[in-house]
Design a protein around this motif. Sequence first.
Motif, PDB file in Angstrom:
ATOM      1  N   THR A  38      -5.390  -3.856  10.466  1.00 47.36           N
ATOM      2  CA  THR A  38      -4.506  -3.039   9.644  1.00 47.36           C
ATOM      3  C   THR A  38      -3.708  -3.908   8.677  1.00 47.36           C
ATOM      4  O   THR A  38      -3.548  -3.559   7.496  1.00 47.36           O
ATOM      5  CB  THR A  38      -3.547  -2.222  10.535  1.00 47.36           C
ATOM      6  N   PHE A  41      -6.055  -5.027   5.933  1.00 47.95           N
ATOM      7  CA  PHE A  41      -6.353  -3.899   5.057  1.00 47.95           C
ATOM      8  C   PHE A  41      -5.213  -3.662   4.059  1.00 47.95           C
ATOM      9  O   PHE A  41      -5.444  -3.521   2.861  1.00 47.95           O
ATOM     10  CB  PHE A  41      -6.607  -2.644   5.891  1.00 47.95           C
ATOM     11  N   PHE A  42      -3.980  -3.612   4.550  1.00 46.88           N
ATOM     12  CA  PHE A  42      -2.854  -3.388   3.656  1.00 46.88           C
ATOM     13  C   PHE A  42      -2.664  -4.557   2.698  1.00 46.88           C
ATOM     14  O   PHE A  42      -2.270  -4.366   1.539  1.00 46.88           O
ATOM     15  CB  PHE A  42      -1.573  -3.119   4.445  1.00 46.88           C
ATOM     16  N   LEU A  44      -5.087  -6.387   1.438  1.00 48.90           N
ATOM     17  CA  LEU A  44      -6.103  -6.204   0.397  1.00 48.90           C
ATOM     18  C   LEU A  44      -5.727  -5.080  -0.561  1.00 48.90           C
ATOM     19  O   LEU A  44      -5.967  -5.188  -1.770  1.00 48.90           O
ATOM     20  CB  LEU A  44      -7.460  -5.929   1.037  1.00 48.90           C
ATOM     21  N   VAL A  45      -5.155  -4.016  -0.043  1.00 50.16           N
ATOM     22  CA  VAL A  45      -4.714  -2.914  -0.903  1.00 50.16           C
ATOM     23  C   VAL A  45      -3.648  -3.412  -1.877  1.00 50.16           C
ATOM     24  O   VAL A  45      -3.689  -3.100  -3.087  1.00 50.16           O
ATOM     25  CB  VAL A  45      -4.192  -1.729  -0.058  1.00 50.16           C
ATOM     26  N   VAL A  46      -2.700  -4.195  -1.407  1.00 51.77           N
ATOM     27  CA  VAL A  46      -1.656  -4.735  -2.281  1.00 51.77           C
ATOM     28  C   VAL A  46      -2.261  -5.635  -3.341  1.00 51.77           C
ATOM     29  O   VAL A  46      -1.913  -5.560  -4.531  1.00 51.77           O
ATOM     30  CB  VAL A  46      -0.584  -5.478  -1.451  1.00 51.77           C
ATOM     31  N   LEU A  48      -5.339  -5.553  -4.542  1.00 57.98           N
ATOM     32  CA  LEU A  48      -6.091  -4.728  -5.484  1.00 57.98           C
ATOM     33  C   LEU A  48      -5.160  -3.968  -6.432  1.00 57.98           C
ATOM     34  O   LEU A  48      -5.457  -3.843  -7.629  1.00 57.98           O
ATOM     35  CB  LEU A  48      -7.004  -3.746  -4.736  1.00 57.98           C
ATOM     36  N   LEU A  49      -4.043  -3.464  -5.932  1.00 57.37           N
ATOM     37  CA  LEU A  49      -3.096  -2.774  -6.788  1.00 57.37           C
ATOM     38  C   LEU A  49      -2.465  -3.718  -7.809  1.00 57.37           C
ATOM     39  O   LEU A  49      -2.228  -3.331  -8.948  1.00 57.37           O
ATOM     40  CB  LEU A  49      -2.006  -2.107  -5.946  1.00 57.37           C
ATOM     41  N   GLN A  50      -2.196  -4.965  -7.413  1.00 53.73           N
ATOM     42  CA  GLN A  50      -1.653  -5.928  -8.367  1.00 53.73           C
ATOM     43  C   GLN A  50      -2.687  -6.280  -9.431  1.00 53.73           C
ATOM     44  O   GLN A  50      -2.344  -6.514 -10.577  1.00 53.73           O
ATOM     45  CB  GLN A  50      -1.228  -7.204  -7.646  1.00 53.73           C
TER      46      GLN A  50
END
Length: 53
Positions: A38, A41-42, A44-46, A48-50
């Motif tokens: 988890t 995952f978070f 990687l999400v951060v 990708l958003l940057q």
Amino acid sequence: MSSGQNDGGLMSSAGLVRYFDSEDPNAIQLDPRSVVATGVFFGLVVLLLQFFV
């Protein structure tokens, strides 16, 4: 140090040992691998958003 003095090392940690040794049967049981997954995952999400924002 004389034998009458206590520095509190073992006695102060005795309560923590009892606390962490006891497991509540009603507590939520999480697999350590799911916690790490988890977090990754978070992360990687951060990233990708940057990259996209």
